[in-house]
Design an enzyme around this catalytic site. Structure first.
Site, PDB file in Angstrom:
ATOM      1  N   SER A  84       0.851  -1.190   0.000  1.00  0.00           N
ATOM      2  CA  SER A  84       0.000   0.000   0.000  1.00  0.00           C
ATOM      3  C   SER A  84       0.883   1.235   0.000  1.00  0.00           C
ATOM      4  O   SER A  84       2.098   1.157   0.208  1.00  0.00           O
ATOM      5  CB  SER A  84      -0.930   0.015   1.219  1.00  0.00           C
ATOM      6  N   LYS A  85       0.267   2.376  -0.227  1.00  0.00           N
ATOM      7  CA  LYS A  85       0.990   3.646  -0.176  1.00  0.00           C
ATOM      8  C   LYS A  85      -0.020   4.757   0.039  1.00  0.00           C
ATOM      9  O   LYS A  85      -1.171   4.675  -0.412  1.00  0.00           O
ATOM     10  CB  LYS A  85       1.748   3.897  -1.487  1.00  0.00           C
TER      11      LYS A  85
END
Length: 567
Positions: A84-85
């Site tokens: 994720s980011k």
């Protein structure tokens, strides 16, 4: 996610994320993209200097967040968390330094509170209907003050495992630079690559290296220490370039002087010129010629290996990759191991391989030590109190380093095995390995949800084996009390998937129907247990030891796969 990427656009090259969150607040807009239910990735703050730059960043914000999250998904293949980011675009135009800092800290808090609103609060419209487990990490412009506030806020808001919500905590975290975790993995890939690509034994033969990233940097500085620790006088670092300039010496830059700069946290421009050989030189970026020399060092110098351990993303791209080649078309280095992310674009990687046979170990493989360490930090934060962790921190960290080196060796050896057996470029092989493990992990996670509690418990030793021994010994009796069930299932799935892929290869995984992959993996672990019993029985057999060893080697090489009857 389908709002941002339609089902018709989603494909193997650009898969649909598991979830996308958008947060709008005063002076900021933020995206959080994740590719698995349980995911981890950094939060970066983007603060353009002008209205024009802000508009440009705004148009590409989602694409940047998506790309970073997808790259993280490939890199996270060995751990329970998917990729994720978060990218938080903040309007600080025209503010003083103190005003900019104030706004950035406020925007971090507002974004965090909104995420917690969505995953903690009960009084929202919840169409997903399941508990969400997210983990954040620091990225560009996130400071220790933010980290500490986020953890405390998660506790106040009732997040189930607040200490695990944000990694890299000052006391209960594992500082990547202090322990050199990323560089430890990079060096494993370099070692294996030198043996396969150059045909050298770096423990016995001399070899040369050029690097970007300075002695004061995390990856570059630690890599210098590790190179000298592992290879002594066999390694010659002939060039180093960073933000301040570059130092070059064809006989090898002085080891003691480089280590002095690392120890003192100084850039390469501080290299003592008296420590150079007659042909050595230091260029600083306070002159146009110095800037030109610094910017071209990675292309000009000829070395056995190039280690980009710092520098700007996309430095080598499809428009300039030929500068890395000598006039005769051969490369200035036949081997690149990417310690830094995105130094070479995907198109340039392929062109360097096609035109000059440059073998490149991709960033998502080479520098995965950092994400492995952060994952273990999450596990420790869930399983131990801060005081319990701190009391055994050094032992746990040593075991984490052993684990990440082991995982790096497993992938590095598989990378070159598949590269040499099946061809193609190494970055493509790297991506295929990640995708195979992720496909198997996702299939297993879905299958585990259908198993009885007793059957899931039988697989729990896989999670324990994944953990550093001291961490497991101190806490595993309480695993169900302290770790969410979703996380445990994801951990079991990722452990089994990576074990099977690294042992049997991508062709075996790719040949299996996706709908049968989970069942095959579960049978595989049972067959491994049977093979272990056979090996124990063999120990007491009345036969010559060399014959026993031959049988053991055969059982280890293909016993589980053969007994499955699946090819």
């Amino acid at each position: 996610p389908s709002v941002m990427v339609s089902a018709s656009e989603a494909d193997e090259e650009k898969p649909l994320p598991f979830g996308t969150l958008f947060v709008h607040g005063k002076r900021f807009d933020a995206f959080h993209v994740r590719f698995r239910d349980i995911s981890r990735g950094g939060m970066r703050l983007v603060t353009p200097h002008s209205a024009e730059q802000y508009a440009l960043e705004s148009t590409r914000q989602y694409d940047e967040c998506y790309g970073l999250a997808f790259a993280q998904q490939l890199k996270n293949k060995d751990i329970p968390e998917g990729g994720s980011k978060a990218v938080n675009l903040i309007d600080t135009i025209g503010l003083s330094d103190s005003g900019k800092n104030f706004v950035m800290r406020k925007c971090v808090k507002a974004f965090t509170d909104t995420i917690l609103d969505l995953i903690v609060e009960d009084d929202i419209v919840d169409l997903y209907g399941q508990k969400e487990v997210l983990y954040l990490g620091p990225d560009e412009q996130v400071i220790p003050e933010d980290i500490e506030w986020i953890v405390k806020r998660a506790a106040v808001r009732g997040y189930g495992t607040p200490a695990a919500f944000m990694s890299s905590k000052p006391r209960a975290g594992i500082n990547h630079k202090e322990y050199g975790v990323t560089s430890e993995g990079v060096n494993v890939y370099l070692d294996v690559a030198i043996r396969h690509v150059l045909g050298l034994n770096p423990s016995e033969d001399s070899f040369t290296v050029k690097m970007t990233g300075g002695p004061d940097g995390d990856v570059a500085g630690n890599e210098m220490k590790i190179l000298f620790r592992e290879y002594g006088d066999n390694v010659k670092i002939i060039g180093v370039a960073d933000h301040s300039g570059c130092a070059e010496d064809p006989t090898g830059l002085n080891r003691e002087e480089l280590l002095r700069l690392v120890h003192d946290g100084l850039s390469i421009a501080n290299f003592d010129g008296s420590k150079l050989s007659h042909d050595g030189v230091v260029h600083t970026c306070d002159t146009p010629d110095g800037v030109k020399a610094r910017n071209s060092m990675h292309n000009r110098l000829e070395a056995d290996a190039f280690l980009p351990c710092g520098g700007r993303p996309n430095t080598i791209d499809i428009t300039n990759y030929q500068h890395f080649l000598k006039p005769d078309g051969t490369p200035s280095s036949p081997l690149i191991v990417e310690g830094a992310n995105l130094f070479v674009t995907a198109e340039a990687r392929q062109a360097l391989f096609d035109d000059a046979g440059v073998v490149i170990v991709k960033d998502s493989s080479a520098n995965k030590g950092g994400v492995i360490t952060s994952s273990y930090e999450i596990c420790a934060a869930m399983l131990l109190s801060e005081d319990e962790f701190f009391a055994s921190k050094e032992q746990i960290v040593d075991e984490v380093l052993d684990k990440l080196r082991e995982l790096a060796y497993m992938e590095a050896n598989m990378l070159f095995r598949e590269f040499e057996n099946f061809g193609g470029s190494l970055p493509k092989v790297s991506q295929i390995i990640s995708e195979c493990i992720n496909v198997a992990t996702d299939a297993l996670t879905a299958q585990l949800a259908t198993l009885t509690k007793q059957d899931r418990e039988a697989l729990l030793p896989l999670f324990r084996q994944h953990l550093p021994k001291t961490l497991a010994d101190l806490s595993f009796d309480h695993v169900h009390e302290r770790v969410p069930d979703q996380y445990i299932q994801s951990a079991i799935s990722s452990c089994l998937a990576s074990k099977m892929v690294y042992k049997e290869g991508t062709k075996f995984i790719g040949a299996q129907p996706k709908e049968k992959l989970a069942a095959i993996a579960l049978k595989y672990i049972e067959k491994e247990k049977e093979i272990a019993l056979l090996k124990e029985a063999l120990a007491d057999a009345d036969m010559p030891e060399d014959k026993k060893q031959t049988i053991v080697d055969l059982l280890e090489a293909g016993g589980a796969r053969t007994s499955l009857g699946v090819y």
